[in-house]
Design an enzyme around this catalytic site. Structure first.
Site, short mmCIF file in Angstrom:
data_model
loop_
_atom_site.label_atom_id
_atom_site.label_comp_id
_atom_site.label_asym_id
_atom_site.label_seq_id
_atom_site.Cartn_x
_atom_site.Cartn_y
_atom_site.Cartn_z
N HIS A 28 -2.69 6.58 4.42
CA HIS A 28 -1.59 5.64 4.70
C HIS A 28 -0.23 6.27 4.37
CE1 HIS A 28 -0.43 1.08 4.85
NE2 HIS A 28 -0.13 1.73 5.96
N CYS A 34 0.76 -1.25 0.00
CA CYS A 34 0.00 0.00 0.00
C CYS A 34 0.80 1.31 0.00
CB CYS A 34 -0.95 0.01 1.20
SG CYS A 34 -2.09 -1.39 1.24
#
Length: 616
Positions: free
Chosen positions: A133, A74
């Protein structure tokens, strides 16, 4: 009557958006989370889950069958996407974890200029709707990185149905907590559409990084019923999650059509990495490998670009491209050409899509992920997968092409036949080119969800994870987690929750492992040995507030549960955990792979502190 019709037509014209001849195009950049290469209908592998709205982007534009991302999971992918550079150039090689230096900030480097910064400077309204993130502290917040509006969360994953499930990772509007966003996939689409409606008379850039189809596999009744014919629960829930993503994409595309902005909007769709098939069933089709691996299944993703009336429709292009190309491509559409001092690695794809350039956009594409690595040049790929980490004792350290595998992807998309011994000159060529690229990079600024200075798993000093106490959000790779195989051990933690629920500490997954969690309000320990599950549950409810909890596994398999020093439950396992779990350790959740009978990550409803595992 004619006059009334004339007036009606006149006012209808006035109600339409007013465009000037030099209006800059809008840009919609959609990112799916953990969506495997084989899942979209248009890819040709998945016949079970219709995805007509996402497929329409490829049908109305260009689908790159060799579309890649520069990170196999990610955060690194997103860091590179937002900067147009390989993330290893500025140390963002792994998901945020413990820093190499004690004072090292954790997040997308503040020295880097983001795509939001560049579009805002170009006169665009900028909005970010979904997952970040890329750092949790204020300086890394999207509103501090070039975006006018933000609606989403800052962490790596989130419950779709319970906004309050993670007190340390709330859903935010700007910097304010949202108490009831609704089903999260729908909420992100709703907020993006509202932004587009508000900004319809000016150029806008929308970054829409959904957390779908990342675990947990939570769906509403509507999507559960839609796929009732799928008997496997995990696959049925994944199907619902993917279908909800497709519906959400469709609603945003529908808003653009409603506002008659289709020919004024560049639309891009990609995934951030390959599918973690074992955890979610997200399939990578014919590709080898999965999320977190440099094999094709970890880094080759769905990749489509649409700009109606400006770019050709229904075009399929097999030339290798990568997500770092999207920043210069989108800016070029807006009339902003990349400058040399930006030092971008990505290239503008528009002339390639239009057929103005017929060569490949890149001489080669590169990857480095700890000891894992890869280079693709033409049809040839040199690669070291996750076995490199196992051989070298983890993901930290220097990568080397020694022992890498060589594949010809034109003949062998599944990376089955290693041609290294038959093509030594090609091996040397690609190895030398990767080495030259690698020499330009910096060391990682942090290690992947683990402590700095970790030693080889064979070291006596590494018989357990670092001795310091852990807290919610801490985690360790499998080689840095406690070595519990055939060992007795004790888990302890300080928990604080108004209504305790979820996982306190876990290690492993559905094959081998354990999880200290709260089941129906009571402290419980679930243990997997060769897939077989045993669960010991306290006889008393775990009260609200702050408590010291403990679970001990004795050498004979006896289990004791304690709350504030008082024994609240006892049981007996058939045996100790005989094999070291292949998954890591997580505090305050169960990662992507559930040990117990709950859906991962099963975040703890409060805080966890002073957690530890002591081997006997």
């Amino acid at each position: 009557m004619k006059r009334n019709a004339l007036y009606a037509g006149f006012f209808a014209i006035l109600s339409l958006p007013v465009f000037s001849a030099d209006r800059k195009p809008n840009v919609l950049l959609i990112v799916a989370d953990d969506l495997g290469y084989g899942e979209l209908g248009i890819q040709g592998y998945n016949k079970d889950i219709p995805t007509p709205n996402i497929d329409s982007i490829a049908s109305n534009g260009t689908r790159f069958t060799s579309g890649y991302v520069s990170g196999p999971y990610c955060s690194p992918t997103r860091a590179a996407l937002l900067t147009g550079k390989y993330q290893q150039r500025f140390g963002h090689e792994f998901n945020p974890g413990p820093p190499v230096a004690g004072n090292e900030p954790i997040g997308l480097s503040l020295a880097e200029t983001t795509i939001g910064d560049r579009f805002r400077k170009a006169g665009y309204a900028t909005g970010w709707f979904g997952k970040s993130h890329l750092g949790n502290t204020p300086e890394y917040h999207p509103l501090s990185r070039g975006f006018d509006e933000f609606y989403g969360f800052l962490g790596g994953a989130h419950s779709y149905v319970n906004a309050g499930a993670e007190s340390n990772n709330p859903v935010l509007r700007g910097r304010e907590i949202v108490k009831d966003p609704g089903y999260l996939t729908e909420a992100f689409a709703r907020e993006a559409s509202a932004f587009i409606e508000r900004k319809k008379d000016e150029p806008w850039f929308v970054y829409l990084p959904f957390n779908a189809v990342h675990a947990p596999l939570e769906v509403t009744e509507k999507y559960e019923k839609r796929f009732s014919s799928i008997t496997d629960t995990k696959r049925r829930h994944f199907a619902g999650l993917l279908s909800s993503l497709d519906d959400a994409v469709g609603s945003v595309l529908g808003k653009i059509r409603e506002l008659k902005l289709e020919e004024d909007t560049l639309v891009i769709f990609i995934a951030d990495n390959g599918g973690p098939t074992a955890q979610t069933t997200s399939s990578n089709g014919p590709l080898r490998g999965f999320k977190s691996q440099t094999y094709e299944g970890g880094v080759r993703v769905p990749f489509a670009i649409q700009w109606k009336g400006k770019l050709p429709a229904a075009k399929v292009d097999d030339r290798p491209v990568i997500q770092i190309d999207l920043l210069p491509t989108a800016l070029a559409a807006a009339g902003v050409e990349a400058e040399a001092d930006w030092k971008l690695d990505g290239v503008n794809l528009l002339p390639y899509i239009r057929g103005e350039k017929t060569e490949a956009p890149h001489d080669a594409l590169y990857w480095r992920f700890g000891q894992q690595l890869a280079i693709r040049k033409g049809d040839w790929k040199l690669v070291k997968g996750p076995e490199a980490n196992a051989a070298r004792g983890g993901t930290a350290g220097k990568a080397s092409t020694a022992g890498a595998q060589l594949y010809n992807l034109a003949d062998d998309i599944g990376e089955v036949n290693d041609l290294a011994s038959k093509n030594p000159e090609k091996f040397k060529e690609l190895a030398a080119q990767w080495d030259a690229w690698n020499a330009q990079l910096v060391d990682p600024k942090w290690l992947p969800n683990r402590r700095a200075g970790a030693r080889n798993r064979n070291s006596a000093e590494n018989s357990a994870a670092p001795a310091s106490k852990w807290k919610s959000g801490d985690s360790f790779e499998d080689d840095q987690a406690p070595q519990i195989a055939s060992r007795a051990f004790t888990i302890s933690a300080r928990v604080d929750a108004a209504a305790p629920s979820g996982v306190i500490l876990s290690q492993g997954g559905p094959q081998q492992g354990y999880s200290l969690h709260v089941k129906d309000g009571k402290l419980a320990l679930s243990v997997r040995v060769a897939k077989q599950l045993s669960t010991v549950v306290s006889t008393e409810v775990l009260p609200a507030g702050s408590h010291q909890v403990e679970a001990g596994i004795a050498p004979d398999g006896g289990v004791t549960l304690k709350v504030d020093g008082k024994t609240t439950g006892e049981g007996k396992l058939a045996s100790l955990i005989q094999k070291q779990p292949g998954e890591g350790l997580h505090v305050g959740n169960d990662g992507d792979a559930a040990v117990g009978e709950y859906t991962a990550p099963a975040n703890f409803s409060g805080s966890v502190a002073e957690a530890s595992v002591t081997l006997q």
